[in-house]
Design a protein around this motif. Structure first.
Motif, PDB file in Angstrom:
ATOM      1  N   ARG A  37       0.809  -1.223   0.000  1.00  0.00           N
ATOM      2  CA  ARG A  37       0.000   0.000   0.000  1.00  0.00           C
ATOM      3  C   ARG A  37       0.844   1.277   0.000  1.00  0.00           C
ATOM      4  O   ARG A  37       0.322   2.364  -0.237  1.00  0.00           O
ATOM      5  CB  ARG A  37      -0.942   0.006   1.202  1.00  0.00           C
ATOM      6  N   SER A  38       2.147   1.142   0.245  1.00  0.00           N
ATOM      7  CA  SER A  38       3.035   2.310   0.154  1.00  0.00           C
ATOM      8  C   SER A  38       3.099   2.851  -1.272  1.00  0.00           C
ATOM      9  O   SER A  38       3.545   3.977  -1.504  1.00  0.00           O
ATOM     10  CB  SER A  38       4.444   1.949   0.632  1.00  0.00           C
ATOM     11  N   LEU A  39       2.630   2.054  -2.255  1.00  0.00           N
ATOM     12  CA  LEU A  39       2.581   2.511  -3.653  1.00  0.00           C
ATOM     13  C   LEU A  39       1.692   3.740  -3.818  1.00  0.00           C
ATOM     14  O   LEU A  39       1.819   4.474  -4.801  1.00  0.00           O
ATOM     15  CB  LEU A  39       2.073   1.391  -4.554  1.00  0.00           C
ATOM     16  N   LEU A  40       0.806   3.974  -2.865  1.00  0.00           N
ATOM     17  CA  LEU A  40      -0.067   5.147  -2.917  1.00  0.00           C
ATOM     18  C   LEU A  40       0.726   6.445  -2.830  1.00  0.00           C
ATOM     19  O   LEU A  40       0.218   7.518  -3.174  1.00  0.00           O
ATOM     20  CB  LEU A  40      -1.090   5.085  -1.777  1.00  0.00           C
ATOM     21  N   LEU A  41       1.986   6.346  -2.386  1.00  0.00           N
ATOM     22  CA  LEU A  41       2.839   7.539  -2.263  1.00  0.00           C
ATOM     23  C   LEU A  41       3.517   7.911  -3.581  1.00  0.00           C
ATOM     24  O   LEU A  41       4.150   8.963  -3.669  1.00  0.00           O
ATOM     25  CB  LEU A  41       3.914   7.310  -1.198  1.00  0.00           C
ATOM     26  N   GLU A  74      15.958   6.321  -3.136  1.00  0.00           N
ATOM     27  CA  GLU A  74      15.854   5.422  -1.984  1.00  0.00           C
ATOM     28  C   GLU A  74      14.398   5.204  -1.600  1.00  0.00           C
ATOM     29  O   GLU A  74      14.005   4.101  -1.182  1.00  0.00           O
ATOM     30  CB  GLU A  74      16.631   6.013  -0.802  1.00  0.00           C
ATOM     31  N   SER A  75      13.573   6.240  -1.754  1.00  0.00           N
ATOM     32  CA  SER A  75      12.137   6.114  -1.470  1.00  0.00           C
ATOM     33  C   SER A  75      11.484   5.126  -2.430  1.00  0.00           C
ATOM     34  O   SER A  75      10.658   4.292  -2.024  1.00  0.00           O
ATOM     35  CB  SER A  75      11.455   7.479  -1.566  1.00  0.00           C
ATOM     36  N   TYR A  76      11.844   5.212  -3.719  1.00  0.00           N
ATOM     37  CA  TYR A  76      11.333   4.251  -4.705  1.00  0.00           C
ATOM     38  C   TYR A  76      11.774   2.833  -4.342  1.00  0.00           C
ATOM     39  O   TYR A  76      10.985   1.888  -4.432  1.00  0.00           O
ATOM     40  CB  TYR A  76      11.848   4.599  -6.102  1.00  0.00           C
ATOM     41  N   HIS A  77      13.036   2.685  -3.956  1.00  0.00           N
ATOM     42  CA  HIS A  77      13.562   1.364  -3.603  1.00  0.00           C
ATOM     43  C   HIS A  77      12.823   0.778  -2.395  1.00  0.00           C
ATOM     44  O   HIS A  77      12.500  -0.415  -2.373  1.00  0.00           O
ATOM     45  CB  HIS A  77      15.055   1.464  -3.290  1.00  0.00           C
ATOM     46  N   TYR A 125       7.461   1.788   3.810  1.00  0.00           N
ATOM     47  CA  TYR A 125       7.294   3.222   3.582  1.00  0.00           C
ATOM     48  C   TYR A 125       8.654   3.923   3.588  1.00  0.00           C
ATOM     49  O   TYR A 125       9.553   3.524   4.327  1.00  0.00           O
ATOM     50  CB  TYR A 125       6.408   3.836   4.667  1.00  0.00           C
ATOM     51  N   PRO A 126       8.805   4.962   2.766  1.00  0.00           N
ATOM     52  CA  PRO A 126      10.051   5.736   2.785  1.00  0.00           C
ATOM     53  C   PRO A 126      10.152   6.571   4.049  1.00  0.00           C
ATOM     54  O   PRO A 126       9.203   6.659   4.829  1.00  0.00           O
ATOM     55  CB  PRO A 126       9.933   6.619   1.540  1.00  0.00           C
ATOM     56  N   SER A 127      11.293   7.203   4.221  1.00  0.00           N
ATOM     57  CA  SER A 127      11.509   8.051   5.392  1.00  0.00           C
ATOM     58  C   SER A 127      10.713   9.353   5.233  1.00  0.00           C
ATOM     59  O   SER A 127      11.028  10.173   4.371  1.00  0.00           O
ATOM     60  CB  SER A 127      13.006   8.366   5.544  1.00  0.00           C
ATOM     61  N   PHE A 128       9.686   9.526   6.061  1.00  0.00           N
ATOM     62  CA  PHE A 128       8.846  10.727   5.959  1.00  0.00           C
ATOM     63  C   PHE A 128       9.618  11.981   6.374  1.00  0.00           C
ATOM     64  O   PHE A 128       9.363  13.070   5.853  1.00  0.00           O
ATOM     65  CB  PHE A 128       7.589  10.561   6.811  1.00  0.00           C
TER      66      PHE A 128
END
Length: 258
Positions: free
Chosen positions: A137-141, A212-215, A223-226
């Motif tokens: 669900r992190s794909l929503l970002l 890195e967020s994509y990875h 989830y990436p680092s907010f």
């Protein structure tokens, strides 16, 4: 933004695609063929044929996915900067004859690269689906991540575009910087192989935060680092604001110089 301006941006975007594939038999179909070929190389050739692996995982496709999720956004990011850098000189014949908006010329590049990015991502998602990839669900970002990367590219590209009108070497310098920037960003390698002091230094690389967020989203299903994204958001909007201020201040000089 007026309807007339939107129509103009759409029209020059269509023309941009037409010029890109002018003279070819398949025409705009190449916009689909190239992503398919590239993704085949990343995922099949590197992952399965050459046996490239990511440390800590036995998944044969992990490195191919790692490579693809770094190169797809980087291609859009670098192409936007590179094309924006020379846009005022490339569209000199329009600027000197028609009272066109500089922002329209920049936005058409952004729109053109967005279409290419979406096509590449759609092909990528189809390949992942066929391989039984479990979507997180992190794909929503992803929309926000793309918005952020392209906003940063527009800010840097606009800054370089203004300088390039007065100093023609800026285009070549930008190309060199992008080449060095690519290798300073963990796209084809993982950051763990770097010396400790380089790993600390690379954390301040804006492109590293984006890639890195994509990875994290695609490869590690997390989830990436907010915190990093929040800092990058502030920096990105500052760069864009500064670049537009510079454009506004020098707009008359740019038109006269062209």
């Amino acid at each position: 933004m007026s309807t007339l301006k939107i129509s103009y941006i759409i029209e020059i975007t269509k023309r941009d695609f037409a010029e890109r594939f002018a003279g070819s038999v398949l025409g705009s179909l190449w916009a689909i063929i190239w992503p398919m070929v590239n993704l085949f190389i990343y995922i099949v050739i590197f992952g399965k044929v050459m046996g490239a692996r990511l440390p800590g995982t036995s998944d044969m496709n992990a490195y191919g996915v790692y490579l693809a999720t770094g190169l797809i956004p980087w291609t859009a990011f670098a192409a936007t900067i590179n094309r924006c850098t020379s846009v005022f000189l490339d569209k000199k014949h329009i600027i000197t004859k028609v009272n066109t908006s500089f922002s329209s010329l920049l936005l058409h590049i952004h729109l053109s690269e967005t279409i290419t990015y979406i096509i590449s991502m759609l092909v990528f998602f189809i390949i992942l689906a066929f391989q039984g990839y479990e979507f997180h669900r992190s794909l929503l970002l992803l929309p926000f991540l793309y918005y952020l990367q392209q906003l940063l590219a527009l800010g840097i590209g606009l800054f370089a575009a203004v300088l390039n009108v007065f100093i023609r070497d800026v285009r070549e310098i930008t190309g060199v910087i992008l080449q060095l920037w690519f290798w300073f960003t963990p796209i084809v390698y993982i950051s763990n192989i770097l010396p400790q002091f380089v790993q600390k230094l690379i954390a301040y690389n804006p492109a590293y935060i984006i890639i890195e967020s994509y990875h994290r989203i695609f490869v590690f299903n997390e989830y990436p680092s907010f915190k990093s994204l929040m800092l990058l958001t502030i920096m990105t909007h500052f760069i864009l604001f500064f670049s537009f201020l510079m454009l506004r201040y020098l707009e008359k000089d740019i038109r006269d110089f062209l």
